[in-house]
Design a protein around this motif. Structure first.
Motif, PDB file in Angstrom:
ATOM      1  N   LEU A  75     -75.172 -27.228  -6.027  1.00 47.13           N
ATOM      2  CA  LEU A  75     -75.499 -25.819  -5.606  1.00 47.13           C
ATOM      3  C   LEU A  75     -76.013 -25.684  -4.055  1.00 47.13           C
ATOM      4  O   LEU A  75     -76.053 -25.077  -3.726  1.00 47.13           O
ATOM      5  CB  LEU A  75     -77.024 -25.831  -6.506  1.00 47.13           C
ATOM      6  N   SER A  76     -76.067 -26.888  -3.485  1.00 46.16           N
ATOM      7  CA  SER A  76     -76.264 -27.154  -2.091  1.00 46.16           C
ATOM      8  C   SER A  76     -75.061 -27.068  -1.225  1.00 46.16           C
ATOM      9  O   SER A  76     -75.280 -27.193  -0.111  1.00 46.16           O
ATOM     10  CB  SER A  76     -77.250 -28.153  -1.556  1.00 46.16           C
ATOM     11  N   SER A  77     -73.969 -27.065  -1.904  1.00 43.21           N
ATOM     12  CA  SER A  77     -72.732 -27.348  -1.340  1.00 43.21           C
ATOM     13  C   SER A  77     -71.934 -25.882  -1.218  1.00 43.21           C
ATOM     14  O   SER A  77     -72.631 -24.904  -1.609  1.00 43.21           O
ATOM     15  CB  SER A  77     -71.614 -28.061  -2.124  1.00 43.21           C
ATOM     16  N   ASP A  78     -70.965 -25.723  -0.567  1.00 40.91           N
ATOM     17  CA  ASP A  78     -70.093 -24.579  -0.737  1.00 40.91           C
ATOM     18  C   ASP A  78     -69.222 -24.620  -1.860  1.00 40.91           C
ATOM     19  O   ASP A  78     -68.080 -23.787  -1.750  1.00 40.91           O
ATOM     20  CB  ASP A  78     -69.492 -24.335   0.649  1.00 40.91           C
ATOM     21  N   LEU A  79     -69.278 -25.325  -2.779  1.00 43.78           N
ATOM     22  CA  LEU A  79     -67.940 -25.153  -3.944  1.00 43.78           C
ATOM     23  C   LEU A  79     -68.482 -24.157  -4.970  1.00 43.78           C
ATOM     24  O   LEU A  79     -67.685 -23.794  -5.638  1.00 43.78           O
ATOM     25  CB  LEU A  79     -68.341 -26.608  -4.569  1.00 43.78           C
ATOM     26  N   VAL A  80     -69.779 -23.533  -4.843  1.00 48.16           N
ATOM     27  CA  VAL A  80     -69.875 -22.392  -5.613  1.00 48.16           C
ATOM     28  C   VAL A  80     -69.577 -21.133  -4.817  1.00 48.16           C
ATOM     29  O   VAL A  80     -70.544 -20.822  -4.037  1.00 48.16           O
ATOM     30  CB  VAL A  80     -71.309 -22.472  -6.307  1.00 48.16           C
ATOM     31  N   ALA A  81     -68.713 -20.503  -4.981  1.00 44.32           N
ATOM     32  CA  ALA A  81     -68.229 -19.372  -4.101  1.00 44.32           C
ATOM     33  C   ALA A  81     -69.065 -18.097  -4.240  1.00 44.32           C
ATOM     34  O   ALA A  81     -69.356 -17.955  -5.562  1.00 44.32           O
ATOM     35  CB  ALA A  81     -66.761 -19.310  -4.140  1.00 44.32           C
ATOM     36  N   ASP A  82     -69.253 -17.261  -3.458  1.00 45.60           N
ATOM     37  CA  ASP A  82     -69.580 -15.961  -3.531  1.00 45.60           C
ATOM     38  C   ASP A  82     -68.651 -15.236  -4.542  1.00 45.60           C
ATOM     39  O   ASP A  82     -67.324 -15.303  -4.686  1.00 45.60           O
ATOM     40  CB  ASP A  82     -69.692 -14.983  -2.434  1.00 45.60           C
ATOM     41  N   VAL A  83     -69.370 -14.451  -5.315  1.00 46.49           N
ATOM     42  CA  VAL A  83     -68.772 -13.619  -6.577  1.00 46.49           C
ATOM     43  C   VAL A  83     -67.307 -12.700  -5.886  1.00 46.49           C
ATOM     44  O   VAL A  83     -66.583 -12.231  -6.658  1.00 46.49           O
ATOM     45  CB  VAL A  83     -69.540 -12.623  -7.238  1.00 46.49           C
ATOM     46  N   ASN A  84     -67.720 -12.282  -4.674  1.00 49.36           N
ATOM     47  CA  ASN A  84     -66.647 -11.449  -3.830  1.00 49.36           C
ATOM     48  C   ASN A  84     -65.612 -12.230  -3.114  1.00 49.36           C
ATOM     49  O   ASN A  84     -64.704 -11.837  -2.510  1.00 49.36           O
ATOM     50  CB  ASN A  84     -67.376 -10.495  -2.850  1.00 49.36           C
ATOM     51  N   ALA A  85     -65.567 -13.571  -3.574  1.00 45.70           N
ATOM     52  CA  ALA A  85     -64.807 -14.384  -2.512  1.00 45.70           C
ATOM     53  C   ALA A  85     -63.323 -14.380  -3.077  1.00 45.70           C
ATOM     54  O   ALA A  85     -63.026 -13.994  -4.075  1.00 45.70           O
ATOM     55  CB  ALA A  85     -65.293 -15.900  -2.426  1.00 45.70           C
ATOM     56  N   GLU A  86     -62.478 -14.590  -2.090  1.00 48.45           N
ATOM     57  CA  GLU A  86     -60.979 -14.587  -2.541  1.00 48.45           C
ATOM     58  C   GLU A  86     -60.422 -15.937  -2.518  1.00 48.45           C
ATOM     59  O   GLU A  86     -60.849 -16.591  -1.653  1.00 48.45           O
ATOM     60  CB  GLU A  86     -60.162 -13.493  -1.637  1.00 48.45           C
ATOM     61  N   ALA A 105     -72.232  -9.317 -11.598  1.00 45.98           N
ATOM     62  CA  ALA A 105     -71.314  -8.956 -10.628  1.00 45.98           C
ATOM     63  C   ALA A 105     -69.884  -9.675 -10.665  1.00 45.98           C
ATOM     64  O   ALA A 105     -69.043  -9.174 -10.577  1.00 45.98           O
ATOM     65  CB  ALA A 105     -71.971  -9.118  -9.268  1.00 45.98           C
ATOM     66  N   ASN A 106     -69.992 -10.983 -11.304  1.00 41.20           N
ATOM     67  CA  ASN A 106     -68.886 -11.930 -11.499  1.00 41.20           C
ATOM     68  C   ASN A 106     -68.124 -11.218 -12.741  1.00 41.20           C
ATOM     69  O   ASN A 106     -67.133 -11.217 -12.619  1.00 41.20           O
ATOM     70  CB  ASN A 106     -69.331 -13.248 -11.688  1.00 41.20           C
ATOM     71  N   LEU A 107     -68.991 -10.957 -13.781  1.00 38.81           N
ATOM     72  CA  LEU A 107     -68.331 -10.110 -14.978  1.00 38.81           C
ATOM     73  C   LEU A 107     -67.470  -8.776 -14.502  1.00 38.81           C
ATOM     74  O   LEU A 107     -66.429  -8.650 -14.898  1.00 38.81           O
ATOM     75  CB  LEU A 107     -69.226  -9.952 -15.987  1.00 38.81           C
ATOM     76  N   ASP A 108     -68.009  -8.141 -13.611  1.00 36.56           N
ATOM     77  CA  ASP A 108     -67.454  -6.793 -13.203  1.00 36.56           C
ATOM     78  C   ASP A 108     -66.058  -7.136 -12.622  1.00 36.56           C
ATOM     79  O   ASP A 108     -65.079  -6.725 -12.696  1.00 36.56           O
ATOM     80  CB  ASP A 108     -68.391  -6.078 -12.362  1.00 36.56           C
ATOM     81  N   ARG A 109     -66.333  -8.132 -11.424  1.00 32.88           N
ATOM     82  CA  ARG A 109     -64.887  -8.614 -10.721  1.00 32.88           C
ATOM     83  C   ARG A 109     -63.884  -9.215 -11.675  1.00 32.88           C
ATOM     84  O   ARG A 109     -62.883  -8.773 -11.565  1.00 32.88           O
ATOM     85  CB  ARG A 109     -65.439  -9.616  -9.670  1.00 32.88           C
ATOM     86  N   LEU A 110     -64.401  -9.758 -12.769  1.00 31.27           N
ATOM     87  CA  LEU A 110     -63.300 -10.651 -13.467  1.00 31.27           C
ATOM     88  C   LEU A 110     -62.779  -9.366 -14.377  1.00 31.27           C
ATOM     89  O   LEU A 110     -61.421  -9.354 -14.710  1.00 31.27           O
ATOM     90  CB  LEU A 110     -64.261 -11.767 -14.338  1.00 31.27           C
ATOM     91  N   ALA A 111     -63.410  -8.480 -14.914  1.00 32.35           N
ATOM     92  CA  ALA A 111     -62.766  -7.291 -15.661  1.00 32.35           C
ATOM     93  C   ALA A 111     -61.908  -6.406 -14.819  1.00 32.35           C
ATOM     94  O   ALA A 111     -60.802  -6.171 -15.378  1.00 32.35           O
ATOM     95  CB  ALA A 111     -64.148  -6.495 -16.098  1.00 32.35           C
ATOM     96  N   VAL A 112     -62.218  -6.181 -13.747  1.00 31.86           N
ATOM     97  CA  VAL A 112     -61.313  -5.357 -12.701  1.00 31.86           C
ATOM     98  C   VAL A 112     -60.228  -6.236 -12.363  1.00 31.86           C
ATOM     99  O   VAL A 112     -59.246  -5.567 -11.867  1.00 31.86           O
ATOM    100  CB  VAL A 112     -61.931  -4.599 -11.615  1.00 31.86           C
ATOM    101  N   GLY A 113     -60.150  -7.703 -12.508  1.00 31.70           N
ATOM    102  CA  GLY A 113     -59.164  -8.288 -11.997  1.00 31.70           C
ATOM    103  C   GLY A 113     -57.646  -8.426 -13.119  1.00 31.70           C
ATOM    104  O   GLY A 113     -56.742  -8.863 -12.714  1.00 31.70           O
ATOM    105  N   GLN A 114     -58.058  -7.728 -14.095  1.00 29.57           N
ATOM    106  CA  GLN A 114     -56.884  -7.686 -15.077  1.00 29.57           C
ATOM    107  C   GLN A 114     -55.919  -6.649 -14.318  1.00 29.57           C
ATOM    108  O   GLN A 114     -56.021  -5.634 -13.807  1.00 29.57           O
ATOM    109  CB  GLN A 114     -57.333  -6.978 -16.392  1.00 29.57           C
ATOM    110  N   GLN A 115     -54.721  -7.087 -14.261  1.00 31.79           N
ATOM    111  CA  GLN A 115     -53.502  -6.613 -13.768  1.00 31.79           C
ATOM    112  C   GLN A 115     -53.007  -5.151 -14.670  1.00 31.79           C
ATOM    113  O   GLN A 115     -53.175  -5.192 -15.973  1.00 31.79           O
ATOM    114  CB  GLN A 115     -52.611  -7.453 -13.376  1.00 31.79           C
ATOM    115  N   PRO A 116     -52.051  -4.419 -14.308  1.00 33.23           N
ATOM    116  CA  PRO A 116     -51.488  -3.402 -14.846  1.00 33.23           C
ATOM    117  C   PRO A 116     -50.499  -3.746 -15.926  1.00 33.23           C
ATOM    118  O   PRO A 116     -50.679  -3.075 -16.976  1.00 33.23           O
ATOM    119  CB  PRO A 116     -50.640  -2.638 -13.731  1.00 33.23           C
ATOM    120  N   ASP A 117     -50.000  -5.148 -16.022  1.00 34.41           N
ATOM    121  CA  ASP A 117     -49.420  -5.774 -17.277  1.00 34.41           C
ATOM    122  C   ASP A 117     -50.102  -6.341 -18.219  1.00 34.41           C
ATOM    123  O   ASP A 117     -49.558  -6.663 -19.200  1.00 34.41           O
ATOM    124  CB  ASP A 117     -48.183  -6.725 -16.649  1.00 34.41           C
ATOM    125  N   GLY A 118     -51.524  -6.531 -17.984  1.00 35.97           N
ATOM    126  CA  GLY A 118     -52.451  -6.859 -18.931  1.00 35.97           C
ATOM    127  C   GLY A 118     -53.032  -8.162 -18.773  1.00 35.97           C
ATOM    128  O   GLY A 118     -53.863  -8.571 -19.255  1.00 35.97           O
TER     129      GLY A 118
END
Length: 288
Positions: free
Chosen positions: A199-210, A238-251
């Motif tokens: 938790l004190s490292s940078d291994l847990v990225a922000d939900v908006n990270a690419e 926020a992470n769930l929102d990003r995950l859902a919109v990450g679905q591509q047009p091919d499904g």
């Protein structure tokens, strides 16, 4: 909305995924048979008991390798251990275990075949906590006894004691071990330390990270996961929102690293698409 996500993803899986992921999709979403998953996994197991044959899509080597054994045990943990298959895999692990008690990350036989550039090793690779800790943890989780496990467990304890987190994969396999090893007093003490380091490292990225990063839901995908207590509800949403919109047009969902080939990319996309569906469902985002 959730039902539409599932329908598009299902079409992608039927069109593009390996038989293994198709059988896993059936198991998770269509009341499919656990035995059908085991049967789909069986061709990846070699005569020596180990797993290869690109079960780990970035290693195209047909020969048995340690990390594919980890992948196989994770799948079997989902559908139920096949005793003969797991015994044969553990017998194989005995043949590649070093004097330290663990198995290497990669064996030199992989170097003769196409592979992603990060899959490199020397002629006599040392034992590695990755994947030894994950393999041992999965065996402990399922109460599976084998003579390989005792020395491997001792090896893992020695490596965890000196662990300094810098690699997310090392952190992940160590957590798998600590969640499941029977010595709970020792494990809980190490869990507190390792969780603090994580938790004190940078291994847990922000939900908006690419890019190739590990976001909160990668560490704690389900509401009952031990790490979920350390993730705020706003980050989960926020992470769930990003995950859902990450679905591509091919499904399907895309991978976040450079694929070795088009075929390899589709194999991985089938896997990450299934993972995305399971995470969305576990968190109430699919209407199933």
């Amino acid at each position: 909305m959730g039902q539409a996500i599932l329908e598009r993803a299902e079409a992608f899986i039927w069109k593009n995924a390996r038989l293994l992921e198709r059988r896993l999709f059936e198991f998770h979403f269509k009341e499919g048979s656990p035995g059908a998953v085991v049967d789909a996994l069986r061709p990846y197991q070699n005569a020596d008991g180990g797993f290869g044959n690109a079960l780990e899509p970035d290693i195209r080597c047909p020969d048995s390798q340690p990390v594919p054994v980890q992948h196989a045990l994770k799948i079997l943990s989902t559908v139920g251990f096949d005793g003969e298959m797991v015994t044969d895999a553990c017998d194989y692990l005995l043949t590649i275990t070093t004097s330290e008690g663990g198995v290497p990350w990669l064996l030199p036989s992989a170097l003769k075949y196409p592979r992603a550039p990060w899959w490199q090793t020397g002629d006599a690779p040392a034992a590695s906590v990755n994947p030894t800790a994950a393999i041992a943890g999965l065996l402990h989780q399922n109460g599976f006894r084998h003579k390989w496990l005792e020395a491997a467990t001792t090896f893992c304890w020695s490596k965890i004691a000196e662990l300094e987190l810098s690699d997310p994969h090392d952190a992940g396999v160590v957590l798998t071990f600590l969640y499941n090893v029977p010595d709970r007093a020792r494990a809980d003490a190490e869990l507190a330390r390792v969780t603090g380091l994580l938790l004190s490292s940078d291994l847990v990225a922000d939900v908006n990270a690419e890019g190739y990063v590990f976001k909160p839901l990668d560490w704690a995908p389900t509401p009952d996961h031990p790490l979920r207590a350390h993730v705020g509800p706003e980050d989960v949403a926020a992470n769930l929102d990003r995950l859902a919109v990450g679905q591509q047009p091919d499904g399907g969902w895309n991978i976040s690293w450079e694929p070795l080939s088009r075929a390899c990319e589709l194999e991985w996309r089938g896997s990450v698409t299934l993972d995305a569906l399971l995470t969305l469902r576990a968190n109430g985002r699919l209407d199933v």
